[in-house]
Design a protein around this motif. Structure first.
Motif, short mmCIF file in Angstrom:
data_model
loop_
_atom_site.label_atom_id
_atom_site.label_comp_id
_atom_site.label_asym_id
_atom_site.label_seq_id
_atom_site.Cartn_x
_atom_site.Cartn_y
_atom_site.Cartn_z
N GLN A 21 -22.25 -20.90 2.05
CA GLN A 21 -22.68 -20.09 3.18
C GLN A 21 -22.95 -21.02 4.35
O GLN A 21 -23.77 -21.92 4.24
N ARG A 22 -22.25 -20.86 5.44
CA ARG A 22 -22.41 -21.73 6.61
C ARG A 22 -23.40 -21.15 7.61
O ARG A 22 -24.20 -21.86 8.18
N ILE A 23 -23.29 -19.87 7.85
CA ILE A 23 -24.22 -19.17 8.74
C ILE A 23 -24.74 -17.98 7.94
O ILE A 23 -23.95 -17.12 7.53
N LEU A 37 -7.50 -26.94 6.22
CA LEU A 37 -7.48 -25.50 5.94
C LEU A 37 -8.90 -25.02 5.69
O LEU A 37 -9.71 -25.74 5.12
N ALA A 38 -9.17 -23.79 6.10
CA ALA A 38 -10.44 -23.14 5.78
C ALA A 38 -10.12 -21.83 5.07
O ALA A 38 -9.15 -21.16 5.40
N PHE A 39 -10.93 -21.49 4.09
CA PHE A 39 -10.87 -20.19 3.41
C PHE A 39 -12.21 -19.57 3.73
O PHE A 39 -13.26 -20.13 3.43
N PHE A 40 -12.20 -18.38 4.37
CA PHE A 40 -13.46 -17.86 4.90
C PHE A 40 -13.61 -16.36 4.72
O PHE A 40 -12.64 -15.64 4.54
N VAL A 41 -14.88 -15.96 4.84
CA VAL A 41 -15.26 -14.55 4.82
C VAL A 41 -16.34 -14.37 5.89
O VAL A 41 -17.29 -15.14 5.95
N PHE A 42 -16.17 -13.37 6.74
CA PHE A 42 -17.24 -12.99 7.66
C PHE A 42 -18.09 -11.94 6.98
O PHE A 42 -17.58 -11.06 6.29
N GLY A 43 -19.39 -12.00 7.22
CA GLY A 43 -20.29 -10.99 6.67
C GLY A 43 -20.95 -11.42 5.40
O GLY A 43 -20.71 -12.45 4.84
#
Length: 123
Positions: free
Chosen positions: A98-100, A117-123
């Motif tokens: 969790q970054r933010i 590369l980044a693998f990400f999820v918002f929320g």
């Protein structure tokens, strides 16, 4: 809005294998292969990732500050993409986490040519 993003590579076969294997569970494969450039995605009507040998025939160089961010469907999916990338020869550039708080979860790798590369999820 984005049609495709290109990353420079030093070995086309290695790059096509890396990205095809990494993204196959998302329905992606090599859509177009034209010797020095190959497009990986679901179709030419959707955004794709292209791997290429630089046109000027000079060595490829990962850009400082450049990164391709790949949307994951969940935190678990981001973790799985990160693990798959490492298995395929990527190196860690930031373990999953969790970054933010409540906003952004991400994991970071460098592909075998050093592209971030980044693998990400918002929320």
């Amino acid at each position: 809005m984005i049609g495709y993003v290109t990353v420079g590579v030093s070995d086309m076969d290695r790059a096509k294998t890396f990205y095809s294997e990494l993204l196959k569970d998302m329905g992606a494969s090599v859509v177009v292969d034209m010797d020095r450039i190959a497009f990986i995605g679901k179709s030419m009507a959707e955004p794709m990732l292209a791997v290429c040998l630089p046109f000027n025939e000079e060595p490829n160089h990962p850009g400082n500050g450049n990164m391709v961010a790949i949307t994951a469907s969940s935190k678990e999916h981001a973790d799985a993409l990160y693990a798959k990338a490492i298995e395929l020869g990527a190196t860690c550039d930031g373990e999953p986490g969790q970054r933010i708080p409540d906003v952004f979860y991400g994991a970071y790798v460098r592909d075998p040519d050093g592209n971030k590369l980044a693998f990400f999820v918002f929320g």
